[in-house]
Design a protein around this motif. Sequence first.
Motif, PDB file in Angstrom:
ATOM      1  N   LEU A 131      49.027   4.226  39.072  1.00 45.04           N
ATOM      2  CA  LEU A 131      49.287   3.449  37.646  1.00 45.04           C
ATOM      3  C   LEU A 131      48.635   3.677  36.934  1.00 45.04           C
ATOM      4  N   TYR A 132      47.378   3.929  37.335  1.00 39.37           N
ATOM      5  CA  TYR A 132      46.613   4.316  35.573  1.00 39.37           C
ATOM      6  C   TYR A 132      48.241   4.965  34.811  1.00 39.37           C
ATOM      7  N   LEU A 133      49.124   6.079  35.530  1.00 37.83           N
ATOM      8  CA  LEU A 133      49.986   6.582  34.498  1.00 37.83           C
ATOM      9  C   LEU A 133      50.845   6.186  34.259  1.00 37.83           C
ATOM     10  N   LYS A 134      51.402   5.804  34.555  1.00 41.96           N
ATOM     11  CA  LYS A 134      52.530   4.822  34.266  1.00 41.96           C
ATOM     12  C   LYS A 134      51.732   3.908  32.749  1.00 41.96           C
ATOM     13  N   PHE A 135      50.779   3.400  32.871  1.00 43.58           N
ATOM     14  CA  PHE A 135      50.307   2.415  31.896  1.00 43.58           C
ATOM     15  C   PHE A 135      50.139   2.967  30.468  1.00 43.58           C
ATOM     16  N   ALA A 136      48.654   4.385  31.160  1.00 41.13           N
ATOM     17  CA  ALA A 136      48.490   4.932  30.355  1.00 41.13           C
ATOM     18  C   ALA A 136      49.294   5.549  28.633  1.00 41.13           C
ATOM     19  N   ASP A 137      48.737   5.353  27.892  1.00 36.65           N
ATOM     20  CA  ASP A 137      50.240   6.371  26.748  1.00 36.65           C
ATOM     21  C   ASP A 137      48.991   7.698  26.289  1.00 36.65           C
ATOM     22  N   PHE A 138      47.839   8.337  27.177  1.00 36.68           N
ATOM     23  CA  PHE A 138      47.862   9.433  27.645  1.00 36.68           C
ATOM     24  C   PHE A 138      46.433   9.493  28.235  1.00 36.68           C
ATOM     25  N   SER A 139      46.107  10.353  29.202  1.00 37.38           N
ATOM     26  CA  SER A 139      45.423  11.058  29.935  1.00 37.38           C
ATOM     27  C   SER A 139      44.562  12.043  30.082  1.00 37.38           C
ATOM     28  N   ILE A 140      43.088  11.648  29.589  1.00 38.40           N
ATOM     29  CA  ILE A 140      42.034  13.263  29.303  1.00 38.40           C
ATOM     30  C   ILE A 140      41.681  13.061  30.858  1.00 38.40           C
ATOM     31  N   ASP A 141      41.737  15.164  31.299  1.00 32.49           N
ATOM     32  CA  ASP A 141      40.693  15.229  32.456  1.00 32.49           C
ATOM     33  C   ASP A 141      39.060  15.286  31.547  1.00 32.49           C
ATOM     34  N   CYS A 142      38.690  14.424  33.227  1.00 38.87           N
ATOM     35  CA  CYS A 142      37.264  14.419  32.645  1.00 38.87           C
ATOM     36  C   CYS A 142      36.295  15.215  33.687  1.00 38.87           C
ATOM     37  N   ASN A 143      36.826  15.672  34.394  1.00 40.54           N
ATOM     38  CA  ASN A 143      35.973  16.605  35.458  1.00 40.54           C
ATOM     39  C   ASN A 143      35.656  18.305  34.702  1.00 40.54           C
ATOM     40  N   ASN A 144      34.248  17.685  34.893  1.00 40.09           N
ATOM     41  CA  ASN A 144      33.531  19.040  34.281  1.00 40.09           C
ATOM     42  C   ASN A 144      33.316  18.694  33.451  1.00 40.09           C
ATOM     43  N   LEU A 145      33.493  18.077  32.353  1.00 43.96           N
ATOM     44  CA  LEU A 145      33.330  17.719  30.440  1.00 43.96           C
ATOM     45  C   LEU A 145      32.644  16.510  30.459  1.00 43.96           C
ATOM     46  N   SER A 146      31.600  16.609  29.186  1.00 49.56           N
ATOM     47  CA  SER A 146      31.085  16.113  28.672  1.00 49.56           C
ATOM     48  C   SER A 146      31.510  14.533  28.632  1.00 49.56           C
ATOM     49  N   PRO A 147      30.819  13.556  27.584  1.00 48.68           N
ATOM     50  CA  PRO A 147      31.226  12.374  27.405  1.00 48.68           C
ATOM     51  C   PRO A 147      31.813  12.415  26.037  1.00 48.68           C
ATOM     52  N   ASN A 148      30.500  13.558  24.857  1.00 52.90           N
ATOM     53  CA  ASN A 148      30.847  13.397  23.186  1.00 52.90           C
ATOM     54  C   ASN A 148      32.080  14.847  23.648  1.00 52.90           C
ATOM     55  N   THR A 149      32.357  15.967  24.454  1.00 59.54           N
ATOM     56  CA  THR A 149      33.907  16.488  24.762  1.00 59.54           C
ATOM     57  C   THR A 149      35.222  16.086  25.144  1.00 59.54           C
ATOM     58  N   VAL A 150      34.540  14.003  25.489  1.00 57.01           N
ATOM     59  CA  VAL A 150      35.833  13.864  26.646  1.00 57.01           C
ATOM     60  C   VAL A 150      35.789  12.821  24.793  1.00 57.01           C
ATOM     61  N   VAL A 151      35.220  12.757  24.439  1.00 54.54           N
ATOM     62  CA  VAL A 151      35.447  11.739  23.031  1.00 54.54           C
ATOM     63  C   VAL A 151      35.779  12.796  22.546  1.00 54.54           C
ATOM     64  N   GLN A 152      35.773  13.503  21.897  1.00 49.39           N
ATOM     65  CA  GLN A 152      36.335  14.812  20.933  1.00 49.39           C
ATOM     66  C   GLN A 152      38.164  15.011  20.768  1.00 49.39           C
ATOM     67  N   ILE A 154      39.732  12.517  23.369  1.00 45.89           N
ATOM     68  CA  ILE A 154      40.346  11.209  22.603  1.00 45.89           C
ATOM     69  C   ILE A 154      41.026  10.848  21.825  1.00 45.89           C
ATOM     70  N   LEU A 155      39.849  11.114  20.254  1.00 42.65           N
ATOM     71  CA  LEU A 155      40.020  11.027  18.865  1.00 42.65           C
ATOM     72  C   LEU A 155      41.182  12.551  18.694  1.00 42.65           C
ATOM     73  N   ASP A 156      40.952  13.389  19.453  1.00 48.88           N
ATOM     74  CA  ASP A 156      42.054  14.274  18.710  1.00 48.88           C
ATOM     75  C   ASP A 156      43.632  13.707  18.771  1.00 48.88           C
ATOM     76  N   ILE A 157      43.766  13.234  19.985  1.00 48.78           N
ATOM     77  CA  ILE A 157      44.627  13.132  20.111  1.00 48.78           C
ATOM     78  C   ILE A 157      45.037  11.353  19.994  1.00 48.78           C
ATOM     79  N   LEU A 158      44.114  10.388  19.080  1.00 51.20           N
ATOM     80  CA  LEU A 158      44.845   9.454  18.598  1.00 51.20           C
ATOM     81  C   LEU A 158      45.367   9.793  17.118  1.00 51.20           C
ATOM     82  N   GLN A 159      44.582  10.785  16.986  1.00 48.80           N
ATOM     83  CA  GLN A 159      44.270  11.300  14.611  1.00 48.80           C
ATOM     84  C   GLN A 159      45.899  11.966  14.866  1.00 48.80           C
ATOM     85  N   LYS A 160      46.437  12.453  16.362  1.00 47.67           N
ATOM     86  CA  LYS A 160      48.001  13.722  16.249  1.00 47.67           C
ATOM     87  C   LYS A 160      48.777  12.727  16.432  1.00 47.67           C
TER      88      LYS A 160
END
Length: 166
Positions: A131-152, A154-160
């Motif tokens: 269901l998450y994949l069905k509704f998401a416009d994009f997905s970020i794998d957060c395993n082993n990533l810092s919150p700041n890396t995840v944010v970056q 997301i920002l890259d995808i939003l911009q591109k």
Amino acid sequence: MIGMPGVGKTTVGILLAERLGYAFLDTDDTIQAREGRRLQQIIDTDGLATFGRIEECAILSVTAQAHVIATGGSVVYSEKAMQHLKSGAAVCHLDADPKCLQARIDNMDNRGIAMVPGESLAVLYADRRQLYLKFADFSIDCNNLSPNTVVQRILDILQKRFHYRL
């Protein structure tokens, strides 16, 4: 943002809102304020079906512009709620495997996770992930990533992809 409990929607959402210059809204907080009870109390007292209706009403009442919204993990059970969210924003799915989620959640019994008593986090993950994949416009794998890396990321995808001006 959508995703499993413990994936970091609130943490990442607050940081993302700061970077975008947006306000932050956590729909779990909205529900608790409206109901005057913790999520777990609602689930324990009223049951999962009632909690789902309460969550759907909370989402449908959101009319915020220039906000980062972190939803409860069970929001994807409501087609109406998800269509409402998608109508005005890009929906980001934060993903992490059940082992990672389990390590992050230290209060399973009173966190307010909409799940059947005795159900494992792995089973809940398997049920919701499609269901998450069905509704998401994009997905970020957060395993082993810092919150700041995840944010970056997301920002890259939003911009591109979505041509957000940052």
